[in-house]
Design an enzyme around this catalytic site. Structure first.
Site, PDB file in Angstrom:
ATOM      1  CG  HIS A 121      -1.923   0.943   1.406  1.00  0.00           C
ATOM      2  ND1 HIS A 121      -1.706   2.260   1.709  1.00  0.00           N
ATOM      3  CD2 HIS A 121      -3.265   0.808   1.291  1.00  0.00           C
ATOM      4  CE1 HIS A 121      -2.868   2.897   1.784  1.00  0.00           C
ATOM      5  NE2 HIS A 121      -3.830   2.037   1.523  1.00  0.00           N
ATOM      6  CG  ASP A 198       0.512  -2.463   6.142  1.00  0.00           C
ATOM      7  OD1 ASP A 198      -0.498  -2.669   6.847  1.00  0.00           O
ATOM      8  OD2 ASP A 198       0.485  -1.791   5.098  1.00  0.00           O
ATOM      9  CD  GLN A 201      -6.849  -4.858   3.659  1.00  0.00           C
ATOM     10  OE1 GLN A 201      -7.812  -5.626   3.804  1.00  0.00           O
ATOM     11  NE2 GLN A 201      -7.017  -3.564   3.467  1.00  0.00           N
ATOM     12  CE  LYS A 224      -7.956  -0.211   5.472  1.00  0.00           C
ATOM     13  NZ  LYS A 224      -6.699  -0.201   4.740  1.00  0.00           N
ATOM     14  CB  CYS A 362      -3.676   3.123  -1.663  1.00  0.00           C
ATOM     15  SG  CYS A 362      -4.926   4.333  -1.231  1.00  0.00           S
TER      16      CYS A 362
HETATM   17  C1  LIG Z   1      -5.713   0.472   4.575  1.00  0.00           C
HETATM   18  C2  LIG Z   1      -4.300   0.061   4.500  1.00  0.00           C
HETATM   19  C3  LIG Z   1      -3.278   0.894   4.952  1.00  0.00           C
HETATM   20  C4  LIG Z   1      -3.538   2.267   5.478  1.00  0.00           C
HETATM   21  O1  LIG Z   1      -4.394   2.251   6.561  1.00  0.00           O
HETATM   22  P1  LIG Z   1      -5.015   3.606   7.127  1.00  0.00           P
HETATM   23  O2  LIG Z   1      -6.119   3.145   8.012  1.00  0.00           O
HETATM   24  O3  LIG Z   1      -5.502   4.378   5.941  1.00  0.00           O
HETATM   25  O4  LIG Z   1      -3.928   4.310   7.853  1.00  0.00           O
HETATM   26  C5  LIG Z   1      -1.984   0.422   4.888  1.00  0.00           C
HETATM   27  N1  LIG Z   1      -1.714  -0.799   4.412  1.00  0.00           N
HETATM   28  C6  LIG Z   1      -2.658  -1.631   3.975  1.00  0.00           C
HETATM   29  C7  LIG Z   1      -2.294  -2.986   3.497  1.00  0.00           C
HETATM   30  C8  LIG Z   1      -3.985  -1.222   3.996  1.00  0.00           C
HETATM   31  O5  LIG Z   1      -4.949  -2.041   3.549  1.00  0.00           O
END
Ligand SMILES: *Cc1c(COP(=O)(O)O)cnc(C)c1O
Length: 404
Positions: A121, A198, A201, A224, A362
């Protein structure tokens, strides 16, 4: 087993019509919907204990502080972190990554390398590019194959004693790929590199175990994972959080302040400057409780069913091509339909009450790799149903007819 009707009844937003049709919400990778317990907890916080934390002697401040710290402990247990002070509250994944990338200015110099992957992302690319610009380090990218899987042979070659940190996602938001993060973490540690995962997800789909993974940092967003917007977590190993400089300066994060010298507070407060999102932090704990009560074993099994069914049904549509066909995937299906622009398809689906995401999600480098402007993405949560997938398929067939 997951009782789908009972689960759906927990989410009031699902029970409505959009454009005259029952809402089909398939944009879960952008943000999840919220169960009633989460919505109620927000109202309860502001109705009953709203107060600033960590500084008041009065009763409400004590209640709010206790609830905030209890939530931190709950999240520590959920993540199986060693200490509660390894759990930092943040505004979300983006905030967590920037906190670490900024702090790494101290540990990265010219000639060093910072590694990300081809399926990140933008949030897990840009902060590292900014780090490289500040320090003269080089950004190195683990490549992907046509299925949307990272090429581990290339990772092994790219990893050297110049690598200071490896930042990869647990699960790709655009493709659904589940990355072999345990392998990446262990291998990176053999050259002394730190690893940030990260988990934006992953948090809604599985329960990551910090001690088993042995990652140095893990970050996710509350919104999320059934929690409120503006809430999030950065897990960091104690030794790293002690070494890492503070990100923002202000109240809460100090021990003593004078014009000559300021000393910083102990963990976790060193990284929590200013009044935090108190309600967000508390209610994120409620959201995690909710997910744990549904049970990740149930969630994983049911979402796999949705993924298998959705994949099978969508592939019956002529000209439909799935982007992201990794062997290990979560319930995200990104696709294109020959001759149709994703945006036009998304707009027609919206008229039928079906919410999907269209565009680059993104992740522009992924779209560049496949040479496409974007995809249509249907991302399923544990409260979705096969009937909703049928509605999507019918909607897509109708869109094909209308746009032909
Ligand atoms: C949504 C997402 C982000 C960013 O998350 P925010 O809530 O916008 O800070 C980063 N990495 C992944 C894989 C995402 O799906």
């Amino acid at each position: 087993m997951l009782d789908i009707q009972k689960v759906r009844a927990d989410f009031p937003i699902l029970n409505q019509k959009v454009n005259g049709r029952p809402l089909v919400y398939f944009d879960n990778a952008a943000t999840s919907q919220k169960p009633q317990v989460v919505i109620d907890a927000i109202s309860k916080y502001y109705s009953e204990i709203n107060s600033n934390i960590h500084r008041g002697v009065h009763a409400l401040s004590q209640l709010a502080t206790d609830a905030y710290e209890a939530s931190r402990q709950k999240i520590q247990k959920h993540l199986n972190a060693r200490y509660a002070h390894e759990v930092l509250f943040t505004a979300g994944t983006t905030h967590g990554i920037n906190l670490v990338a900024n702090g790494f200015t101290k540990f990265v110099k010219e000639g060093d390398e910072v590694m990300v992957s081809a399926i990140e992302h933008h949030s897990n690319i840009v902060p590292w590019q900014m780090l490289c610009e500040r320090t003269g380090a080089k950004l190195v990218v683990i490549p992907m194959n046509d299925n949307g899987e990272l090429v581990m042979e290339e990772f092994n070659k790219l990893l050297t004693d110049k690598t200071r940190i490896v930042a990869v996602n647990h699960i790709s938001n655009a493709l659904g790929t589940i990355n072999p993060i345990k392998y990446i973490i262990d291998k990176a540690h053999t050259v002394g590199a730190a690893v940030l995962i990260d988990g934006a997800q992953a948090a809604p789909h599985l329960r990551p175990d910090m001690q088993a993974l042995d990652c140095d940092f893990y970050t996710f967003s509350g919104h999320k994972a059934c929690g409120p917007t503006g809430s999030g977590v950065l897990y960091g190993k104690e030794e790293w959080l002690n070494k890492l400089p503070p990100y923002q300066g202000g109240g809460e994060m100090i021990k003593d302040v004078s014009f000559e010298k300021t000393t910083y507070a102990d963990l976790p407060h060193k990284f929590e400057a200013g009044t935090p999102n108190i309600a967000g932090g508390i209610v994120l704990g409620i959201a995690i409780d909710y997910l744990d009560s549904v049970g990740f074993d149930n969630i994983i099994a049911y979402e796999q069913e949705l993924l298998d069914y959705g994949t099978e049904q969508l592939l019956k549509i002529e000209g439909l091509r799935i982007i992201g066909t990794a062997e290990h995937k979560t319930s995200v299906i990104s696709f294109m339909i020959e001759g149709l622009h994703p945006y036009d398809v998304g707009a027609i689906l919206d008229k039928m009450g079906i919410a999907v995401r269209t565009g680059n999600h993104c992740t522009q480098p992924i779209m560049q790799y496949f040479g496409i402007p974007g995809t249509i993405r249907a991302s399923f949560a544990f409260y979705n149903t096969k009937e909703e997938i049928d509605a999507l398929v019918a909607g897509l067939n109708k869109a094909k007819m209308m746009l032909a």
